[in-house]
Write an enzyme that holds these catalytic residues in place. Sequence first.
Site, mmCIF file in Angstrom:
data_model
loop_
_atom_site.group_PDB
_atom_site.id
_atom_site.type_symbol
_atom_site.label_atom_id
_atom_site.label_comp_id
_atom_site.label_asym_id
_atom_site.label_seq_id
_atom_site.Cartn_x
_atom_site.Cartn_y
_atom_site.Cartn_z
ATOM 1 N N ASP A 1 0.837 -1.206 0.000
ATOM 2 C CA ASP A 1 0.000 0.000 0.000
ATOM 3 C C ASP A 1 0.873 1.258 0.000
ATOM 4 O O ASP A 1 0.538 2.275 0.603
ATOM 5 C CB ASP A 1 -1.024 -0.009 1.141
ATOM 6 C CG ASP A 1 -0.370 -0.077 2.497
ATOM 7 O OD1 ASP A 1 0.881 -0.082 2.549
ATOM 8 O OD2 ASP A 1 -1.107 -0.111 3.500
ATOM 9 N N HIS B 1 20.602 5.369 -22.022
ATOM 10 C CA HIS B 1 19.748 5.517 -20.835
ATOM 11 C C HIS B 1 20.147 4.571 -19.709
ATOM 12 O O HIS B 1 19.311 4.139 -18.927
ATOM 13 C CB HIS B 1 18.269 5.337 -21.208
ATOM 14 C CG HIS B 1 17.736 6.449 -22.048
ATOM 15 N ND1 HIS B 1 16.557 6.391 -22.757
ATOM 16 C CD2 HIS B 1 18.242 7.677 -22.310
ATOM 17 C CE1 HIS B 1 16.377 7.521 -23.416
ATOM 18 N NE2 HIS B 1 17.380 8.316 -23.162
ATOM 19 N N ASP C 1 24.451 12.213 -16.459
ATOM 20 C CA ASP C 1 23.313 12.974 -16.978
ATOM 21 C C ASP C 1 22.333 13.081 -15.831
ATOM 22 O O ASP C 1 21.682 12.088 -15.473
ATOM 23 C CB ASP C 1 22.724 12.230 -18.185
ATOM 24 C CG ASP C 1 21.585 13.003 -18.857
ATOM 25 O OD1 ASP C 1 21.032 13.935 -18.239
ATOM 26 O OD2 ASP C 1 21.231 12.650 -20.001
ATOM 27 N N ASP D 1 18.442 19.640 -16.868
ATOM 28 C CA ASP D 1 18.875 18.422 -17.571
ATOM 29 C C ASP D 1 20.296 18.668 -18.074
ATOM 30 O O ASP D 1 20.475 19.300 -19.115
ATOM 31 C CB ASP D 1 17.880 18.174 -18.718
ATOM 32 C CG ASP D 1 18.179 16.911 -19.500
ATOM 33 O OD1 ASP D 1 19.060 16.152 -19.099
ATOM 34 O OD2 ASP D 1 17.513 16.702 -20.542
ATOM 35 N N HIS E 1 21.212 10.261 -31.464
ATOM 36 C CA HIS E 1 20.080 10.989 -30.862
ATOM 37 C C HIS E 1 20.050 12.441 -31.349
ATOM 38 O O HIS E 1 20.980 12.896 -32.016
ATOM 39 C CB HIS E 1 20.112 10.901 -29.331
ATOM 40 C CG HIS E 1 21.350 11.435 -28.666
ATOM 41 N ND1 HIS E 1 21.600 12.778 -28.526
ATOM 42 C CD2 HIS E 1 22.405 10.805 -28.087
ATOM 43 C CE1 HIS E 1 22.739 12.948 -27.876
ATOM 44 N NE2 HIS E 1 23.264 11.768 -27.611
ATOM 45 N N HIS F 1 15.941 19.195 -26.923
ATOM 46 C CA HIS F 1 14.488 19.081 -26.779
ATOM 47 C C HIS F 1 14.019 20.256 -25.935
ATOM 48 O O HIS F 1 14.815 20.884 -25.227
ATOM 49 C CB HIS F 1 14.105 17.742 -26.120
ATOM 50 C CG HIS F 1 14.873 17.425 -24.862
ATOM 51 N ND1 HIS F 1 14.537 17.938 -23.626
ATOM 52 C CD2 HIS F 1 15.994 16.692 -24.656
ATOM 53 C CE1 HIS F 1 15.400 17.506 -22.718
ATOM 54 N NE2 HIS F 1 16.305 16.760 -23.309
ATOM 55 N N HIS G 1 11.291 16.412 -21.111
ATOM 56 C CA HIS G 1 11.045 16.622 -22.546
ATOM 57 C C HIS G 1 9.725 17.385 -22.587
ATOM 58 O O HIS G 1 8.651 16.804 -22.492
ATOM 59 C CB HIS G 1 10.963 15.286 -23.294
ATOM 60 C CG HIS G 1 12.301 14.598 -23.383
ATOM 61 N ND1 HIS G 1 12.583 13.627 -24.292
ATOM 62 C CD2 HIS G 1 13.451 14.784 -22.688
ATOM 63 C CE1 HIS G 1 13.846 13.219 -24.146
ATOM 64 N NE2 HIS G 1 14.388 13.906 -23.167
ATOM 65 N N GLU H 1 22.667 19.153 -26.532
ATOM 66 C CA GLU H 1 23.308 17.955 -25.992
ATOM 67 C C GLU H 1 23.891 17.011 -27.038
ATOM 68 O O GLU H 1 23.463 15.870 -27.165
ATOM 69 C CB GLU H 1 22.318 17.194 -25.112
ATOM 70 C CG GLU H 1 20.946 16.922 -25.722
ATOM 71 C CD GLU H 1 20.065 16.097 -24.778
ATOM 72 O OE1 GLU H 1 20.517 15.034 -24.338
ATOM 73 O OE2 GLU H 1 18.943 16.531 -24.486
ATOM 74 N N TYR I 1 29.527 8.242 -29.237
ATOM 75 C CA TYR I 1 29.528 6.963 -28.514
ATOM 76 C C TYR I 1 30.229 5.948 -29.405
ATOM 77 O O TYR I 1 29.732 5.639 -30.494
ATOM 78 C CB TYR I 1 28.085 6.528 -28.206
ATOM 79 C CG TYR I 1 27.278 7.656 -27.593
ATOM 80 C CD1 TYR I 1 27.295 7.899 -26.231
ATOM 81 C CD2 TYR I 1 26.543 8.542 -28.410
ATOM 82 C CE1 TYR I 1 26.603 8.973 -25.677
ATOM 83 C CE2 TYR I 1 25.853 9.614 -27.874
ATOM 84 C CZ TYR I 1 25.882 9.822 -26.504
ATOM 85 O OH TYR I 1 25.207 10.889 -25.968
ATOM 86 N N ARG J 1 28.875 12.791 -23.736
ATOM 87 C CA ARG J 1 27.778 13.721 -24.039
ATOM 88 C C ARG J 1 28.018 14.967 -23.200
ATOM 89 O O ARG J 1 28.467 14.864 -22.057
ATOM 90 C CB ARG J 1 26.409 13.093 -23.722
ATOM 91 C CG ARG J 1 25.241 14.023 -23.996
ATOM 92 C CD ARG J 1 23.881 13.306 -24.073
ATOM 93 N NE ARG J 1 23.459 12.665 -22.846
ATOM 94 C CZ ARG J 1 23.493 11.362 -22.629
ATOM 95 N NH1 ARG J 1 23.929 10.540 -23.558
ATOM 96 N NH2 ARG J 1 23.086 10.864 -21.479
ATOM 97 N N GLU K 1 25.797 18.302 -22.160
ATOM 98 C CA GLU K 1 24.421 18.819 -22.255
ATOM 99 C C GLU K 1 24.243 20.050 -21.385
ATOM 100 O O GLU K 1 24.505 20.007 -20.179
ATOM 101 C CB GLU K 1 23.427 17.725 -21.808
ATOM 102 C CG GLU K 1 21.980 18.201 -21.789
ATOM 103 C CD GLU K 1 20.984 17.076 -21.524
ATOM 104 O OE1 GLU K 1 21.361 16.076 -20.884
ATOM 105 O OE2 GLU K 1 19.825 17.223 -21.962
HETATM 106 N N1 GLY Z 1 18.092 13.267 -19.467
HETATM 107 C C1 GLY Z 1 17.266 13.014 -20.563
HETATM 108 C C2 GLY Z 1 17.717 13.681 -21.789
HETATM 109 O O1 GLY Z 1 18.841 14.135 -21.845
HETATM 110 O O2 GLY Z 1 16.974 13.880 -22.704
HETATM 111 MN MN MN Z 2 18.172 16.150 -22.435
HETATM 112 MN MN MN Z 3 19.983 14.644 -20.113
#
Ligand code: GLY
Ligand code: MN
Ligand code: MN
Length: 439
Positions: free
Chosen positions: A34, A235, A252, A263, A346, A350, A357, A384, A388, A405, A407
């Site tokens: 619960d 991810h 990240d 982010d 990618h 965003h 997002h 970002e 890789y 990466r 970002e």
């Molecule tokens: N942390 C998610 C992205 O970079 O879109």
């Molecule tokens: Mn992002």
């Molecule tokens: Mn991110």
Amino acid sequence: MSPHAARRARLLAQMEPGSVAVLFTAPEVLRNGDSDYLYRYDSSFHYLTGFGEPEAVLVLAAPSQSILFCREKNQEREIWEGRRHGPEAAREAFGFDAAYPISALDEQMAKLLANVPTLYSASGRSEKHDAQLRKWLDSVRAQSRSGVTAPSSLRDLVPLVDEMRLLKDAHEQSIMLRAGEISGAAHARAMRAAKPGMYEYELEAELLYEFRRRGAQYPAYTPIVASGENSCILHYNMNNRRMQDGDLVLIDAGCELDGYASDITRTWPVNGKFSGPQRTLYELVLAAQQAAFGAIEPGKPYSAMHEAAVRVLAQGILDLGLIARNRAATADDVITNKLHLPFYMHGTGHWLGMDVHDSGAYRDLTQAGKPSRPLQAGMAVTVEPGIYVRPAQGVPEEYWNIGIRIEDDVIVSDNGYTLLSGSAPKAIADIEALMRDTA
Ligand code: GLY
Ligand code: MN
Ligand code: MN
């Protein structure tokens, strides 16, 4: 007028005369036994109300009425679960014209929808809410013998609110600036704490500590702490590997402050010193990010920053021999034949806001061909790029298992952009100096 009341007024002004809009907040969700998942309100609901309790519904009746339905005061439940405003205090505190107990929703909606031509809702998101909506419409239709008409036009509320949320007002911008500062400080803290032999989750703990210590309520998403070959899993969030001397770690992570996400990604050596190949790839991603920043200003299409980053990465991929020369001679060849995709798969950004997002269309849906939409002051976007490199035949071994990466978060301004994430060290010299000075 509160920012939330001002947003309701702006939404009401866009609605058809005499129409009504309904918006539910998010449900509570059971995690186990619960015990619920930590409650998070629906972003659009909170954007328009500022009200954070579950079991709440906003009704807007054009031209100017805003009504809240929420849980009643209940002494016993409040002892177990925490305080509730109750309708009367909520009406007063959040500036609604009226407020009712949530238990009166069905009965009140049958009245509020009588003789209303158009109903706006976010249908299609929850079967339960859709069924409730149908029930209200049926109960209005059942009054037709007494001359009452039910809404004949059902419209989607989502695009109206999404477009409003896309352009951040001053209140939102100040929260997002602070969220960026906190997240940047958390990244710096992780850099200071890192040593070979530590586990990824120990760095995750440093991030979460700094978020909370500075007043952010939650991480905006599950932090990614990806060392060594894990950095090539976009991810990855197991965060349970022991980090080795010579590894890079890609973090990240961003906090959520007062409903707004940050982010940020930084990638750096666990031992505080970039190796030659790590440095080479890092400088490439940094150059790609610089190119992307150069494409951010009002009027330029959203897609321009991705195109700019891809061009730099494609040239770098070629120059470093990640792609055999007989497969492509120029960056154009790389891009046309999508040869960069194994290394950069990618997008470059965003929208960012209450959702990581965030809401809002990326294309101009009113134009033929639906082109990428022009940037406008007030839009918040991440920048970002990454690279890789998985082990593969023909790829120089010195680059294998390096994932990078970088970002950052920006808000488009009248003549460029405001950087939100500048407190996270990024230049190689800055990262190395910080890690050296705290070793
Ligand atoms: N942390 C998610 C992205 O970079 O879109
Ligand atoms: Mn992002
Ligand atoms: Mn991110």
